[in-house]
Design a protein around this motif. Structure first.
Motif, PDB file in Angstrom:
ATOM      1  N   ALA A  34      12.821   0.341  -0.574  1.00 19.37           N
ATOM      2  CA  ALA A  34      11.430   0.733  -0.383  1.00 19.37           C
ATOM      3  C   ALA A  34      10.548   0.409  -1.583  1.00 19.37           C
ATOM      4  CB  ALA A  34      11.349   2.226  -0.075  1.00 19.37           C
ATOM      5  N   GLU A  35      11.136   0.458  -2.785  1.00 16.34           N
ATOM      6  CA  GLU A  35      10.327   0.180  -3.971  1.00 16.34           C
ATOM      7  C   GLU A  35       9.885  -1.280  -4.017  1.00 16.34           C
ATOM      8  OE1 GLU A  35      14.469  -0.863  -4.786  1.00 16.34           O
ATOM      9  OE2 GLU A  35      13.513   0.937  -3.959  1.00 16.34           O
ATOM     10  N   GLU A  36      10.640  -2.165  -3.364  1.00 12.50           N
ATOM     11  CA  GLU A  36      10.248  -3.576  -3.256  1.00 12.50           C
ATOM     12  C   GLU A  36       9.354  -3.781  -2.038  1.00 12.50           C
ATOM     13  OE1 GLU A  36      13.737  -6.312  -4.288  1.00 12.50           O
ATOM     14  OE2 GLU A  36      14.705  -4.370  -3.920  1.00 12.50           O
ATOM     15  N   GLY A  37       9.690  -3.088  -0.941  1.00  8.87           N
ATOM     16  CA  GLY A  37       8.843  -3.067   0.246  1.00  8.87           C
ATOM     17  C   GLY A  37       8.534  -4.439   0.817  1.00  8.87           C
ATOM     18  N   THR A  41      11.884  -5.300   2.580  1.00  6.76           N
ATOM     19  CA  THR A  41      12.314  -4.279   3.531  1.00  6.76           C
ATOM     20  C   THR A  41      12.413  -4.849   4.936  1.00  6.76           C
ATOM     21  OG1 THR A  41      11.388  -2.471   2.227  1.00  6.76           O
ATOM     22  CG2 THR A  41      11.683  -2.060   4.576  1.00  6.76           C
ATOM     23  N   ASN A  77       0.695   2.562   7.356  1.00  7.47           N
ATOM     24  CA  ASN A  77       0.898   3.512   6.249  1.00  7.47           C
ATOM     25  C   ASN A  77       2.260   4.198   6.281  1.00  7.47           C
ATOM     26  OD1 ASN A  77      -2.334   4.124   7.255  1.00  7.47           O
ATOM     27  ND2 ASN A  77      -1.959   3.233   5.242  1.00  7.47           N
ATOM     28  N   ASN A  80       6.454   6.090   1.756  1.00 11.29           N
ATOM     29  CA  ASN A  80       7.502   5.762   0.782  1.00 11.29           C
ATOM     30  C   ASN A  80       8.018   4.325   0.864  1.00 11.29           C
ATOM     31  OD1 ASN A  80       7.421   8.490  -0.078  1.00 11.29           O
ATOM     32  ND2 ASN A  80       8.833   9.050   1.550  1.00 11.29           N
ATOM     33  N   ILE A  81       7.350   3.449   1.597  1.00  9.49           N
ATOM     34  CA  ILE A  81       7.731   2.033   1.604  1.00  9.49           C
ATOM     35  C   ILE A  81       6.539   1.227   1.094  1.00  9.49           C
ATOM     36  CG2 ILE A  81       8.506   0.048   2.941  1.00  9.49           C
ATOM     37  CD1 ILE A  81       9.863   1.925   4.866  1.00  9.49           C
ATOM     38  N   ARG A  82       6.745   0.540   0.020  1.00  2.00           N
ATOM     39  CA  ARG A  82       5.654  -0.184  -0.639  1.00  2.00           C
ATOM     40  C   ARG A  82       5.116  -1.312   0.252  1.00  2.00           C
ATOM     41  NH1 ARG A  82       6.270  -3.313  -6.472  1.00  2.00           N
ATOM     42  NH2 ARG A  82       4.057  -3.873  -6.728  1.00  2.00           N
ATOM     43  N   ASN A  83       3.791  -1.407   0.283  1.00  2.00           N
ATOM     44  CA  ASN A  83       3.096  -2.499   0.975  1.00  2.00           C
ATOM     45  C   ASN A  83       3.362  -2.555   2.479  1.00  2.00           C
ATOM     46  OD1 ASN A  83       2.017  -3.406  -1.491  1.00  2.00           O
ATOM     47  ND2 ASN A  83       3.821  -4.678  -1.901  1.00  2.00           N
ATOM     48  N   TRP A  84       3.592  -1.372   3.065  1.00  4.15           N
ATOM     49  CA  TRP A  84       3.684  -1.303   4.522  1.00  4.15           C
ATOM     50  C   TRP A  84       2.486  -0.517   5.046  1.00  4.15           C
ATOM     51  CZ3 TRP A  84       8.284  -1.335   8.216  1.00  4.15           C
ATOM     52  CH2 TRP A  84       9.107  -2.439   7.950  1.00  4.15           C
ATOM     53  N   GLU A  85       1.289  -0.999   4.717  1.00  2.00           N
ATOM     54  CA  GLU A  85       0.067  -0.342   5.185  1.00  2.00           C
ATOM     55  C   GLU A  85      -0.276  -0.754   6.616  1.00  2.00           C
ATOM     56  OE1 GLU A  85       0.110  -1.608   1.925  1.00  2.00           O
ATOM     57  OE2 GLU A  85       0.466   0.459   1.274  1.00  2.00           O
TER      58      GLU A  85
END
Length: 277
Positions: A34-37, A41, A77, A80-85
């Motif tokens: 998730a931090e890489e997203g 992911t 949105n 807790n997963i980066r760049n999954w807006e």
């Protein structure tokens, strides 16, 4: 036999399963990263699905901790997963695997899973509530998930309550914020008749009663089915919950209401698979 892939997409792990009938025949688990997203992911998700897919797989169901445009399969949105807006997940996975893809909020998946595989199959109208880090909810009406505008119905945990919202009193925050511990630790001690732990569970039952009252006043279901880690402790706060429900203005509604604990194993996977029905 018809096979379905169910994916429980969490902020820490992606849990996937291949379901044949009502049986989980294979399971795969991977770090969400998730931090890489972003694409990372997404690649992990595709890898998990690819390992599960067989020639007999007919559909893919995915539960996500976010708001979903169910028709278009767009996920917004993700917590807790980066760049999954805004991820057009359905389109991406249909193009990749050539199978129907169904996506919904994870709490809605829990309710749908109970309707297809669990104790919810006995009810046409019920509410599924997950008690964990947060408080999520899914509403089943006439045997199907409630058709709402923005995938936001059932989020009872966000309702104002005391000096905050219900989630702060009915989720794990209640134990960590007020007592510096976890619900699991309190439940262990309460099971050993520890007086302080029993008192904490009694207090917790009061807040769960408030949640039940809001659900009944809003939806008036046949049943409420609790799932999630904290729900395993239902026997420890059940009496307190009913004690504080005694003040409900419509006692016959409480008398007829069934409050149950989920019996599902792998509820996230089964709930996501249930979207395909």
């Amino acid at each position: 036999m018809k096979q379905i892939i169910g994916i429980d997409l969490g902020g820490t792990t992606i849990k996937g399963g291949l379901i044949a009938g009502e049986k989980l025949v294979r399971e795969e688990v991977a770090d969400t990263r998730a931090e890489e997203g972003g694409e990372v992911t997404l690649a992990v998700l595709k890898e998990v699905i690819g390992r599960l897919k067989t020639e007999d797989t007919s559909a893919i169901g995915i539960g996500v901790p976010s708001v979903v445009d169910r028709t278009r399969g767009v996920v917004y949105n993700v917590q807790n997963i980066r760049n999954w807006e805004e991820i057009h997940l359905k389109k991406l996975l249909v193009n990749e695997f050539g199978l129907p893809v169904h996506i919904d909020n994870d709490a809605n998946c829990f309710a749908k899973g109970e309707r297809i595989y669990g104790v919810g199959r006995n009810f046409e109208n019920f509410v599924g509530i997950t008690l964990g880090t947060g408080v999520g909810g899914g509403i089943i009406q006439r045997g199907e998930l409630l058709s709402d505008a923005n995938c936001g119905s059932g989020e009872f945990g966000e309702m104002p309550y005391l000096d905050g919202i219900l989630e702060q009193y009915c989720g794990s925050f209640f134990f960590s914020t007020n007592y510096g511990t976890t619900g699991y630790e309190v439940a262990l001690k309460a099971g050993e008749n520890d007086k302080e732990a029993l008192g904490i569970m009694h207090e917790y039952g009061k807040h769960i009663a408030a949640l039940v009252k809001m659900i009944v006043l809003t939806v008036d279901p046949q049943a409420i089915i609790f799932g999630g880690a904290i729900a395993r402790s239902l026997p420890l706060f059940r009496d307190s919950m009913y004690e504080h429900l005694s003040s409900f203005p419509y006692p016959n509604s409480i008398k007829k209401l069934q409050i149950l604990q989920s019996e599902l194993n792998h509820p996230g996977i089964l709930g996501a698979a249930a979207l395909c029905y």
